[in-house]
Design a protein around this motif. Structure first.
Motif, PDB file in Angstrom:
ATOM      1  N   GLY A  69       1.160   4.180  -2.831  1.00  0.00           N
ATOM      2  CA  GLY A  69       0.863   5.552  -2.553  1.00  0.00           C
ATOM      3  C   GLY A  69       1.779   6.394  -2.853  1.00  0.00           C
ATOM      4  O   GLY A  69       2.060   7.714  -3.466  1.00  0.00           O
ATOM      5  N   ILE A  85       0.857  -1.252  -0.156  1.00  0.00           N
ATOM      6  CA  ILE A  85       0.126   0.000  -0.015  1.00  0.00           C
ATOM      7  C   ILE A  85       0.929   1.253   0.091  1.00  0.00           C
ATOM      8  O   ILE A  85       0.563   2.083  -0.847  1.00  0.00           O
ATOM      9  CB  ILE A  85      -0.869   0.103   1.170  1.00  0.00           C
ATOM     10  CG1 ILE A  85      -1.911  -1.033   1.052  1.00  0.00           C
ATOM     11  CG2 ILE A  85      -1.588   1.444   1.212  1.00  0.00           C
ATOM     12  CD1 ILE A  85      -2.683  -1.302   2.337  1.00  0.00           C
ATOM     13  N   SER A 114      -6.745   4.078  -6.497  1.00  0.00           N
ATOM     14  CA  SER A 114      -5.635   4.383  -7.365  1.00  0.00           C
ATOM     15  C   SER A 114      -6.070   4.982  -8.752  1.00  0.00           C
ATOM     16  O   SER A 114      -5.476   6.101  -9.266  1.00  0.00           O
ATOM     17  CB  SER A 114      -4.875   3.317  -7.292  1.00  0.00           C
ATOM     18  OG  SER A 114      -4.131   2.849  -6.233  1.00  0.00           O
ATOM     19  N   TYR A 127      -1.341   5.343   5.201  1.00  0.00           N
ATOM     20  CA  TYR A 127      -2.227   4.139   5.731  1.00  0.00           C
ATOM     21  C   TYR A 127      -1.113   2.927   5.899  1.00  0.00           C
ATOM     22  O   TYR A 127      -0.920   2.254   6.737  1.00  0.00           O
ATOM     23  CB  TYR A 127      -2.787   3.619   4.385  1.00  0.00           C
ATOM     24  CG  TYR A 127      -4.396   3.980   4.602  1.00  0.00           C
ATOM     25  CD1 TYR A 127      -4.758   4.622   5.666  1.00  0.00           C
ATOM     26  CD2 TYR A 127      -5.466   4.265   3.444  1.00  0.00           C
ATOM     27  CE1 TYR A 127      -6.259   4.869   5.733  1.00  0.00           C
ATOM     28  CE2 TYR A 127      -6.618   4.698   3.454  1.00  0.00           C
ATOM     29  CZ  TYR A 127      -6.844   5.076   4.565  1.00  0.00           C
ATOM     30  OH  TYR A 127      -8.256   5.573   4.776  1.00  0.00           O
ATOM     31  N   LEU A 150      -8.497  -0.202  -2.961  1.00  0.00           N
ATOM     32  CA  LEU A 150      -7.185   0.311  -3.262  1.00  0.00           C
ATOM     33  C   LEU A 150      -7.002   0.528  -4.774  1.00  0.00           C
ATOM     34  O   LEU A 150      -6.442   1.129  -5.095  1.00  0.00           O
ATOM     35  CB  LEU A 150      -6.125  -0.952  -2.776  1.00  0.00           C
ATOM     36  CG  LEU A 150      -4.523  -0.628  -3.038  1.00  0.00           C
ATOM     37  CD1 LEU A 150      -4.311   0.502  -2.552  1.00  0.00           C
ATOM     38  CD2 LEU A 150      -3.924  -1.889  -2.669  1.00  0.00           C
ATOM     39  N   LEU A 161      -2.273   6.775   0.794  1.00  0.00           N
ATOM     40  CA  LEU A 161      -1.791   5.540   1.021  1.00  0.00           C
ATOM     41  C   LEU A 161      -0.441   5.307   1.767  1.00  0.00           C
ATOM     42  O   LEU A 161      -0.503   4.341   2.057  1.00  0.00           O
ATOM     43  CB  LEU A 161      -1.901   4.999  -0.595  1.00  0.00           C
ATOM     44  CG  LEU A 161      -3.251   4.822  -1.249  1.00  0.00           C
ATOM     45  CD1 LEU A 161      -3.355   4.264  -2.631  1.00  0.00           C
ATOM     46  CD2 LEU A 161      -4.386   4.180  -0.251  1.00  0.00           C
TER      47      LEU A 161
END
Length: 322
Positions: free
Chosen positions: A25, A21, A257, A42, A253, A39
């Motif tokens: 990001g 992740i 994105s 995260y 996710l 992200l």
């Protein structure tokens, strides 16, 4: 309760997922967009939460409550030191690979000075882990989340209004350099992003979005808990009711994105596009993609990568012990 081996396996899986992740990001952080990409934060938050995986429920309750109340105070005390000793003290943009050349600035931005300060936002993960450990199929738990969430959200706003109004907190804030430069009173219901919240402890009395104060964390956590409880209650008998949300929610996710990439293109158009059609077009397409993949029993592409990395990490310890 998981055994020690199971907890270690879970932690390895979460750590691997966090790395995936975070890397996604960083890739998205290199795009030209006005969106604050979360992200990478995260990924860091997932790693910060690892010690709390498998923690007994009662102890987790105390940690979640304590972190929500104390981490904003720690951030308040750290910000002046960061501003004095780290230059620049924030990234002024999304984290990207090139920012690893500025490790101190990157660390300060991610933990304290950035748009999503992980020091305070770990509170949300601890509360989320706590809620996830409850019996969410129980109507009593669902109703409790709704009632407690609404109560906590309302109480935080009431306390903030009392501190800023009758006790005079707002008057003090308006006399600070920031208060004289910005219309703080108008910003409080919207956001305090970019405002230097230093110089007076009264900043901790606000509940404005992205202020990172105890009352802000309590309000947002309360509303989130209430929404979880309400959604669980709504789908007790009509499980299909929220399918347009839960289907794309299973591949967030990939869809997030994709959304960042689309908006990076939209943001670069010479003639600005009407945001409403752009939003609704993406919402419709994302719901359709979610429903299609759910029908096919498939995951999103980035979910496959994250789950694959997690599976490899979870099984690595077992292989090494053979």
């Amino acid at each position: 309760m998981h055994d020690r081996t199971g907890i270690s396996r879970d932690r390895r899986g979460i750590a691997a997922r966090a790395v995936v992740i975070a890397m996604v990001g960083l890739m998205l952080g290199g795009l030209e967009t006005n969106i604050a990409v979360i992200l990478f934060h995260y990924g860091i938050l997932f790693l910060m939460a690892l010690p709390f995986i498998g923690m007994p429920l009662r102890r987790l309750c105390w940690w979640a409550a304590g972190w929500t109340l104390i981490s904003p105070v720690a951030a308040f005390l750290l910000r002046p030191w960061v501003g004095t000793n780290i230059n620049p003290s924030d990234l002024d943009g999304n984290p990207a690979l090139e920012h690893f050349a500025q490790p101190a600035t990157l660390l300060a931005d991610i933990l304290v000075t950035g748009y999503y300060p992980a020091l305070q936002w770990l509170s949300y993960l601890l509360l989320g882990i706590l809620i996830g450990r409850l019996n969410l199929r129980s109507f009593g738990v669902q109703a409790g989340l709704l009632v407690a969430g609404v109560g906590l959200a309302g109480l935080s706003k009431f306390v903030s209004a009392f501190l800023l109004g009758p006790l005079g907190g707002l008057a003090v804030l308006l006399e600070t350099p920031q208060g004289r430069r910005y219309d703080i009173e108008a910003m409080l219901p919207v956001s305090l992003t970019g405002i230097d919240q230093t110089g007076t402890w009264w900043w901790l009395a606000v509940s404005a979005p992205h202020s990172g104060t105890p009352l802000d964390l309590m309000h947002t956590a309360g509303t989130a808990a209430a929404v979880v409880g309400l959604c669980l209650m709504a789908t007790r008998r009509l499980q299909w009711l929220l399918l347009p949300l839960s289907a794309p929610g299973a591949i967030t996710l990939s869809l997030y994105s994709l959304h960042i990439w689309i908006m990076s293109i939209v943001d670069q158009q010479e003639i600005p596009l009407d945001p409403a059609p752009v939003y609704w077009a993406q919402a419709a397409v994302f719901i359709a993609i979610g429903l299609l993949l759910r029908k096919l029993g498939a995951r999103g592409p980035l979910e496959y990568v994250a789950a694959g990395a997690s599976d490899v990490a979870r099984s690595a310890g077992a292989v090494s012990r053979r």
